[in-house]
Write a protein that holds these residues in place. Structure first.
Motif, mmCIF file in Angstrom:
data_model
loop_
_atom_site.group_PDB
_atom_site.id
_atom_site.type_symbol
_atom_site.label_atom_id
_atom_site.label_comp_id
_atom_site.label_asym_id
_atom_site.label_seq_id
_atom_site.Cartn_x
_atom_site.Cartn_y
_atom_site.Cartn_z
ATOM 1 N N GLN A 16 0.803 -1.186 -0.245
ATOM 2 C CA GLN A 16 -0.113 0.147 -0.069
ATOM 3 C C GLN A 16 1.103 1.077 0.015
ATOM 4 N N GLN A 17 2.223 1.127 0.755
ATOM 5 C CA GLN A 17 2.926 2.473 0.537
ATOM 6 C C GLN A 17 3.402 2.719 -0.478
ATOM 7 N N ALA A 18 3.763 1.964 -1.471
ATOM 8 C CA ALA A 18 4.099 1.894 -2.510
ATOM 9 C C ALA A 18 2.768 2.555 -3.463
ATOM 10 N N LYS A 19 2.205 1.867 -3.286
ATOM 11 C CA LYS A 19 1.094 2.040 -4.228
ATOM 12 C C LYS A 19 0.707 3.999 -4.166
ATOM 13 N N LEU A 20 0.344 4.146 -2.770
ATOM 14 C CA LEU A 20 0.639 5.872 -2.866
ATOM 15 C C LEU A 20 1.690 6.361 -3.451
ATOM 16 N N GLU A 21 2.902 6.026 -3.057
ATOM 17 C CA GLU A 21 4.109 7.121 -3.497
ATOM 18 C C GLU A 21 3.762 7.501 -4.903
ATOM 19 N N GLY A 22 3.242 6.386 -5.823
ATOM 20 C CA GLY A 22 3.042 6.275 -6.989
ATOM 21 C C GLY A 22 2.066 7.511 -7.720
#
Length: 92
Positions: A16-22
């Motif tokens: 989820q962190q990576a998705k939101l960073e994107g």
């Protein structure tokens, strides 16, 4: 992802962190493009790039209210940017 079958480097891509960073990077890039076109003041784009932040937990909490993942994300990031935060973001 099933952790026992996933290498850590690949598993990290799907968090989820990576998705939101994107998502954040897309929003900031759009804001900077709008600044180049004169739609958004350059100072807003620069401030957004410098100040924009989120936590997964804050987005999850906001989503309980908005019942929409993108709206929750935009609300949390706009709040981190402060004055003019919504002026620079494309969604919401």
């Amino acid at each position: 992802m099933i952790s026992r079958y996933t290498r850590p480097q690949i598993g990290a891509v799907w968090t989820q962190q990576a998705k939101l960073e994107g998502w954040l990077e897309v929003e900031l890039a759009a804001t900077e493009a709008w600044a180049e076109e004169g739609v958004v003041p350059a100072a807003v784009a620069a401030s957004a790039r410098e100040r924009a932040s989120f936590t997964v937990e804050a987005v999850d909490e906001r989503e309980k209210i908005t019942d929409h993942d993108v709206a929750a994300f935009v609300d949390v990031v706009a709040a981190s940017v402060g004055d003019g935060g919504r002026a620079g973001f494309t969604t919401g």
